[in-house]
Design a protein around this motif. Structure first.
Motif, short mmCIF file in Angstrom:
data_model
loop_
_atom_site.label_atom_id
_atom_site.label_comp_id
_atom_site.label_asym_id
_atom_site.label_seq_id
_atom_site.Cartn_x
_atom_site.Cartn_y
_atom_site.Cartn_z
N TRP A 145 58.35 11.27 33.85
CA TRP A 145 57.75 10.68 34.97
C TRP A 145 58.56 9.86 36.00
O TRP A 145 58.90 10.38 37.24
CB TRP A 145 56.59 9.65 34.69
N TYR A 146 59.67 9.22 35.43
CA TYR A 146 60.57 8.50 36.20
C TYR A 146 61.46 9.55 36.95
O TYR A 146 61.89 9.42 38.17
CB TYR A 146 61.40 7.42 35.37
N ASP A 147 62.04 10.58 36.22
CA ASP A 147 62.90 11.53 36.87
C ASP A 147 62.30 12.40 38.03
O ASP A 147 62.67 12.64 38.99
CB ASP A 147 63.33 12.73 35.62
N ALA A 148 60.72 12.56 37.95
CA ALA A 148 60.21 13.27 39.01
C ALA A 148 59.69 12.30 40.03
O ALA A 148 59.59 12.62 41.28
CB ALA A 148 58.82 13.83 38.44
N LYS A 149 59.19 11.14 39.63
CA LYS A 149 58.46 10.08 40.81
C LYS A 149 59.42 8.97 40.92
O LYS A 149 58.85 7.94 41.95
CB LYS A 149 57.18 9.79 40.06
N GLY A 150 60.24 8.50 40.25
CA GLY A 150 60.81 7.43 40.44
C GLY A 150 61.41 7.08 41.79
O GLY A 150 61.70 7.92 42.85
N ARG A 151 61.58 5.58 42.11
CA ARG A 151 61.95 5.18 43.51
C ARG A 151 63.50 5.59 43.70
O ARG A 151 64.43 4.60 43.98
CB ARG A 151 61.25 3.90 43.81
N ASP A 152 64.24 6.58 43.84
CA ASP A 152 65.53 6.92 43.82
C ASP A 152 65.84 6.74 45.22
O ASP A 152 67.32 6.64 45.39
CB ASP A 152 66.03 8.17 43.41
N HIS A 153 65.14 6.51 46.16
CA HIS A 153 65.62 6.01 47.44
C HIS A 153 66.16 4.66 47.83
O HIS A 153 66.73 4.27 48.78
CB HIS A 153 64.56 6.25 48.27
#
Length: 340
Positions: free
Chosen positions: A17-25
């Motif tokens: 989930w983190y890889d798809a939805k994490g706040r990488d911005h």
């Protein structure tokens, strides 16, 4: 506690989930620089992410390295922090930066036992830096993490108590992903701030719904449990705005107290007899100030104390004004607009 197979499945569900939805911005997630992670974690304490982003970008531009922070002028440092509140935090950061320069040859320590020695760094921040910057399987337990785990395991212990935090640290140590501990901690924080938030949680959207005992049992509303904090002590004060032409009387508040070392209009308990031009309330963690604001023209014979001076309005931007000072100034300007 879960079986080993369940723990492995839990990690995979969370990190997928983190890889798809994490706040990488988020700007502090662009690399594993411990300095940037440290600055962001201190700023994020009791402050919304969207509020922190511009502060963070400006701060690391002004102080791009630990050395820059260690050697920063205090007025410039406080100005950079203006509006975030809790100014002891940035002062502690500067002391910690000086510790790094003196005790660790300018290199941020990678051992949690050394990180925790730095001024202003507690267990949570130590865990965040250790896991995110150095890949160590250390728990970083904040309110978001306790909220998620209390619902996962239906833990009703009071999260306001230090002993409860220790319990959650133990749980996180058991289930944290040893290969991606930083991502694991950040994923839990992201979940806890949104899908598993304090109000209007959306557990049906959570990647952890099949592991969530409170969701399965319909008890989400019971967790986490937190005892009510003591009400802040109320103090009635008067802000006295003394004007001499285009200059205003400012006083530097005593070190160590509320707004220590900040410049403000004089704040006194016994105010003038004239009518106030306005009032406001400001709440600290343990104090509540009710302030009435007065304006006076200067007495030409007035002698100034050592902690006072006249400051031109045009020079105000050079000073770090804490929120109560900003509120007093807003009331003054509003009053002047009514007059003219």
């Amino acid at each position: 506690m879960w079986s080993d197979e369940t723990i492995v499945a839990f990690r995979k569900a969370l990190l997928d989930w983190y890889d798809a939805k994490g706040r990488d911005h988020l700007p502090w997630r662009m690399n594993q620089d411990p300095y940037r992670i440290w600055v962001s974690e201190i700023m994020l304490q009791q402050t919304q992410v969207n509020t922190v982003i511009p502060y963070f970008n400006r701060f690391v531009m002004l102080f791009p390295s630990i050395r820059d922070l260690a050697e920063a002028d205090e007025e410039v440092l406080l100005k950079a922090w203006e509006g975030l509140g809790y100014y002891s935090r940035v002062r502690n950061m500067q002391v910690a930066a000086q510790q790094v320069m003196t005790d660790y040859d300018g290199v941020f320590p990678s051992d949690p036992a050394e990180i925790i020695k730095l001024k202003g760094i507690g267990p949570y921040t130590c865990g965040a830096i250790s896991s995110m910057a150095f890949g160590l399987p250390e728990p970083a337990v904040d309110g978001n993490v306790m909220r998620v785990f209390s619902r996962l395991f239906e833990i009703g212990d009071d999260i306001a108590k230090p002993a409860t935090r220790k319990l959650f640290e133990l749980l996180v140590r058991i289930v944290i992903d040893p290969d991606r501990p930083g991502d694991f901690n950040q994923a839990i924080m992201d979940l806890g701030s949104d899908i598993c938030g304090p109000v209007n949680p959306r557990p049906e959207e959570s990647p952890l719904r099949e592991f969530n005992a409170a969701y399965k049992n319909g008890t989400m509303h019971l967790y986490p449990f937190k005892s009510k904090a003591k009400k802040p002590v109320v103090m009635d004060l008067h802000g006295v705005v003394v004007r001499r032409g285009n200059a205003y009387l400012m006083e530097k508040r005593p070190s160590g107290g509320l707004l220590g070392d900040f410049w403000t209009f004089p704040l006194v308990e016994e105010g003038p007899e004239d009518e106030p031009i306005g009032s406001f309330t400001h709440v600290f963690s343990h104090r509540k100030w009710r302030v009435q604001v007065h304006v006076q023209e200067a007495d030409s014979k007035r002698e100034l104390a050592d902690n006072m001076k006249w400051v031109l309005e045009e020079d105000f931007p050079e000073y770090a004004f804490a929120v109560p000072q900003q509120k007093m100034w807003e009331i003054v300007k509003k009053h002047e607009r009514k007059l003219f």
